[in-house]
Design a protein around this motif. Sequence first.
Motif, mmCIF file in Angstrom:
data_model
loop_
_atom_site.group_PDB
_atom_site.id
_atom_site.type_symbol
_atom_site.label_atom_id
_atom_site.label_comp_id
_atom_site.label_asym_id
_atom_site.label_seq_id
_atom_site.Cartn_x
_atom_site.Cartn_y
_atom_site.Cartn_z
ATOM 1 N N ALA A 96 -1.549 6.838 25.090
ATOM 2 C CA ALA A 96 -0.676 6.993 26.262
ATOM 3 C C ALA A 96 -0.957 8.322 26.964
ATOM 4 O O ALA A 96 -1.064 8.377 28.192
ATOM 5 N N PHE A 97 -1.076 9.390 26.192
ATOM 6 C CA PHE A 97 -1.366 10.707 26.769
ATOM 7 C C PHE A 97 -2.706 10.692 27.511
ATOM 8 O O PHE A 97 -2.830 11.244 28.605
ATOM 9 N N LEU A 136 3.593 2.829 27.955
ATOM 10 C CA LEU A 136 3.325 2.851 26.515
ATOM 11 C C LEU A 136 4.295 3.785 25.806
ATOM 12 O O LEU A 136 4.762 3.482 24.700
ATOM 13 N N LEU A 137 4.602 4.916 26.432
ATOM 14 C CA LEU A 137 5.538 5.854 25.814
ATOM 15 C C LEU A 137 6.975 5.347 25.873
ATOM 16 O O LEU A 137 7.757 5.579 24.952
ATOM 17 N N ALA A 138 7.320 4.652 26.958
ATOM 18 C CA ALA A 138 8.693 4.173 27.127
ATOM 19 C C ALA A 138 9.013 3.002 26.203
ATOM 20 O O ALA A 138 10.146 2.865 25.745
ATOM 21 N N ASN A 139 8.040 2.156 25.928
ATOM 22 C CA ASN A 139 8.241 0.992 25.063
ATOM 23 C C ASN A 139 7.149 1.002 23.998
ATOM 24 O O ASN A 139 6.165 0.289 24.094
ATOM 25 N N GLN A 140 7.347 1.827 22.985
ATOM 26 C CA GLN A 140 6.285 2.043 22.008
ATOM 27 C C GLN A 140 6.000 0.813 21.154
ATOM 28 O O GLN A 140 4.848 0.542 20.832
ATOM 29 N N ILE A 186 -1.645 6.154 35.072
ATOM 30 C CA ILE A 186 -0.457 6.964 34.781
ATOM 31 C C ILE A 186 0.710 6.061 34.395
ATOM 32 O O ILE A 186 1.405 6.309 33.396
ATOM 33 N N LEU A 187 0.935 5.003 35.167
ATOM 34 C CA LEU A 187 2.028 4.074 34.876
ATOM 35 C C LEU A 187 1.848 3.409 33.515
ATOM 36 O O LEU A 187 2.818 3.233 32.771
ATOM 37 N N LEU A 188 0.631 3.038 33.185
ATOM 38 C CA LEU A 188 0.369 2.425 31.877
ATOM 39 C C LEU A 188 0.702 3.394 30.751
ATOM 40 O O LEU A 188 1.339 3.017 29.755
#
Length: 180
Positions: free
Chosen positions: A46-47, A85-89, A79-81
Amino acid sequence: MENQRPKGLGGHWRLYVAMGVLSLLGGLFALLNPVAASFFVLQIVAFLFILLGGMQVAFTLRSPFGLSWFDLGMGVLQILLGVMLLANQLGGLVSLTLILAFLFMLEGVILVLAGTNLRPFRPWLWLVVGGTISILLAVFVLMNLPEAAATLLGLLLGIDLMSNGLWLVAAGLMLRDVKD
């Protein structure tokens, strides 16, 4: 000729052994706690999406060749991806695991086809066996979703770190006996 440093292996032997031991310890942690390691891999991915997307947007906006809407859009999507990924791990782990299963399947089919085309040559059977294992692994992962998603990435990270650690330690110990 004997006991000469191989090309491409620079640096002190202790550095190789130290990197190998760190890699082995990281691999051991990942194998003992594959769920935590899977989430760690997800966060790194994600980073990287966020970082690379941000770089692409910045380079696109500063391009001397004019604004490319395609490049700008791809950067924003990256960036959105990463943010998604961070928002819905858990969903991210399932998505990455599906991609991995697809890659295993693709690799397996390619290896089986290559092996059957190389039938007169000696290693053809190993290609078919390796390809079959990759296909079976893909099927296993797909049949065990979403449970496999929580551990698969961590287990693969652990195996990779352990194998890298072993060769780094072996290379360092070999270099210890080499004259510079």
